[in-house]
Design a protein around this motif. Structure first.
Motif, PDB file in Angstrom:
ATOM      1  N   ILE A  77      20.683  -0.195  -5.989  1.00  0.00           N
ATOM      2  CA  ILE A  77      19.301  -0.687  -5.950  1.00  0.00           C
ATOM      3  C   ILE A  77      18.346   0.487  -5.739  1.00  0.00           C
ATOM      4  N   ALA A  78      18.686   1.388  -4.832  1.00  0.00           N
ATOM      5  CA  ALA A  78      17.827   2.554  -4.590  1.00  0.00           C
ATOM      6  C   ALA A  78      17.681   3.396  -5.859  1.00  0.00           C
ATOM      7  N   ALA A  79      18.754   3.509  -6.640  1.00  0.00           N
ATOM      8  CA  ALA A  79      18.724   4.323  -7.868  1.00  0.00           C
ATOM      9  C   ALA A  79      17.846   3.697  -8.953  1.00  0.00           C
ATOM     10  N   ARG A  80      17.554   2.407  -8.861  1.00  0.00           N
ATOM     11  CA  ARG A  80      16.684   1.745  -9.853  1.00  0.00           C
ATOM     12  C   ARG A  80      15.252   2.249  -9.782  1.00  0.00           C
ATOM     13  N   PHE A  81      14.821   2.669  -8.599  1.00  0.00           N
ATOM     14  CA  PHE A  81      13.448   3.133  -8.417  1.00  0.00           C
ATOM     15  C   PHE A  81      13.359   4.601  -8.837  1.00  0.00           C
ATOM     16  N   LYS A  82      12.516   4.875  -9.811  1.00  0.00           N
ATOM     17  CA  LYS A  82      12.373   6.231 -10.350  1.00  0.00           C
ATOM     18  C   LYS A  82      11.129   6.900  -9.786  1.00  0.00           C
ATOM     19  N   LYS A  83      11.293   8.168  -9.435  1.00  0.00           N
ATOM     20  CA  LYS A  83      10.184   8.965  -8.901  1.00  0.00           C
ATOM     21  C   LYS A  83       9.021   8.979  -9.887  1.00  0.00           C
ATOM     22  N   ASP A  84       7.825   8.847  -9.361  1.00  0.00           N
ATOM     23  CA  ASP A  84       6.556   8.872 -10.107  1.00  0.00           C
ATOM     24  C   ASP A  84       6.339   7.661 -11.010  1.00  0.00           C
ATOM     25  N   GLU A  85       7.227   6.657 -10.955  1.00  0.00           N
ATOM     26  CA  GLU A  85       7.018   5.410 -11.711  1.00  0.00           C
ATOM     27  C   GLU A  85       6.160   4.470 -10.864  1.00  0.00           C
ATOM     28  N   LYS A  86       5.350   3.680 -11.537  1.00  0.00           N
ATOM     29  CA  LYS A  86       4.513   2.689 -10.869  1.00  0.00           C
ATOM     30  C   LYS A  86       5.228   1.339 -10.888  1.00  0.00           C
ATOM     31  N   TYR A  87       5.250   0.690  -9.728  1.00  0.00           N
ATOM     32  CA  TYR A  87       5.855  -0.633  -9.573  1.00  0.00           C
ATOM     33  C   TYR A  87       4.826  -1.587  -8.998  1.00  0.00           C
ATOM     34  N   ARG A  88       4.890  -2.818  -9.447  1.00  0.00           N
ATOM     35  CA  ARG A  88       4.121  -3.898  -8.816  1.00  0.00           C
ATOM     36  C   ARG A  88       5.017  -4.408  -7.687  1.00  0.00           C
ATOM     37  N   ILE A  89       4.524  -4.291  -6.459  1.00  0.00           N
ATOM     38  CA  ILE A  89       5.314  -4.621  -5.283  1.00  0.00           C
ATOM     39  C   ILE A  89       4.614  -5.725  -4.502  1.00  0.00           C
ATOM     40  N   GLN A  90       5.383  -6.762  -4.180  1.00  0.00           N
ATOM     41  CA  GLN A  90       4.847  -7.889  -3.415  1.00  0.00           C
ATOM     42  C   GLN A  90       5.121  -7.665  -1.936  1.00  0.00           C
ATOM     43  N   LEU A  91       4.059  -7.733  -1.150  1.00  0.00           N
ATOM     44  CA  LEU A  91       4.125  -7.640   0.302  1.00  0.00           C
ATOM     45  C   LEU A  91       3.420  -8.851   0.879  1.00  0.00           C
ATOM     46  N   GLY A  92       3.521  -9.026   2.175  1.00  0.00           N
ATOM     47  CA  GLY A  92       2.800 -10.106   2.836  1.00  0.00           C
ATOM     48  C   GLY A  92       1.462  -9.607   3.359  1.00  0.00           C
ATOM     49  N   GLU A  93       0.470 -10.481   3.321  1.00  0.00           N
ATOM     50  CA  GLU A  93      -0.878 -10.100   3.738  1.00  0.00           C
ATOM     51  C   GLU A  93      -0.936  -9.657   5.205  1.00  0.00           C
ATOM     52  N   ALA A  94      -0.238 -10.359   6.097  1.00  0.00           N
ATOM     53  CA  ALA A  94      -0.270  -9.988   7.520  1.00  0.00           C
ATOM     54  C   ALA A  94       0.351  -8.613   7.737  1.00  0.00           C
ATOM     55  N   SER A  95       1.441  -8.330   7.040  1.00  0.00           N
ATOM     56  CA  SER A  95       2.082  -7.018   7.185  1.00  0.00           C
ATOM     57  C   SER A  95       1.157  -5.889   6.746  1.00  0.00           C
ATOM     58  N   ILE A  96       0.350  -6.160   5.726  1.00  0.00           N
ATOM     59  CA  ILE A  96      -0.597  -5.144   5.255  1.00  0.00           C
ATOM     60  C   ILE A  96      -1.742  -4.979   6.254  1.00  0.00           C
ATOM     61  N   ARG A  97      -2.307  -6.086   6.681  1.00  0.00           N
ATOM     62  CA  ARG A  97      -3.460  -6.030   7.592  1.00  0.00           C
ATOM     63  C   ARG A  97      -3.101  -5.485   8.981  1.00  0.00           C
ATOM     64  N   LEU A  98      -1.871  -5.755   9.431  1.00  0.00           N
ATOM     65  CA  LEU A  98      -1.439  -5.320  10.760  1.00  0.00           C
ATOM     66  C   LEU A  98      -0.565  -4.075  10.714  1.00  0.00           C
ATOM     67  N   ARG A  99      -0.615  -3.366   9.601  1.00  0.00           N
ATOM     68  CA  ARG A  99       0.268  -2.220   9.379  1.00  0.00           C
ATOM     69  C   ARG A  99       0.219  -1.198  10.517  1.00  0.00           C
ATOM     70  N   GLY A 100      -0.953  -0.854  11.007  1.00  0.00           N
ATOM     71  CA  GLY A 100      -1.075   0.125  12.093  1.00  0.00           C
ATOM     72  C   GLY A 100      -0.372  -0.325  13.353  1.00  0.00           C
TER      73      GLY A 100
END
Length: 131
Positions: free
Chosen positions: A90-113
């Motif tokens: 799975i880690a090898a599927r992600f290529k350096k400098d490639e752009k991915y659409r990634i789904q995260l949760g809103e609370a995790s983003i807002r409370l990231r700090g």
């Protein structure tokens, strides 16, 4: 009167801290599930790893995951569907400098700090190569 106000303030802070550590992660996970956010992230690196869930007394286990370092979305982890047998693939599927659409949760983003200060990294809920 000032002493009473300080006491009440300290007690409210302590109650908040206990509630957050007891229920906060579950609340955040539930909110994230109901409020997905898609971001376009550029991958800098990806690697298979395992995160410890051990408490101070040694109770817990390890969770297999893929660590993603991104240029514009920070450090993220992918755990869903990751096992010790497939984490490297799975880690090898992600290529350096490639752009991915990634789904995260809103609370995790807002409370990231706050979550970062507590040693928690936002968890990827879905992804695909950006077109």
């Amino acid at each position: 009167m000032a002493g009473w106000s300080i006491f009440v303030g300290v007690m409210l802070v302590l109650i908040f801290i206990v509630a957050f550590f007891s229920f906060g992660r579950g609340w955040i996970a539930s909110y994230d599930e109901a409020h997905p956010v898609w971001l376009t992230c550029t991958i800098e690196s990806s690697k298979a790893s395992a995160a410890s869930t051990h408490a101070g007394r040694g109770i817990g286990s390890y969770v297999d995951q893929v660590d993603l370092q991104t240029e514009n979305c920070g450090h993220l982890v992918l755990r869903d569907g990751v096992s010790s047998q497939n984490s490297e693939n799975i880690a090898a599927r992600f290529k350096k400098d490639e752009k991915y659409r990634i789904q995260l949760g809103e609370a995790s983003i807002r409370l990231r700090g706050l979550l970062s200060a507590l040693g928690t990294v936002p968890e990827v809920r879905g992804y695909h190569l950006a077109r």
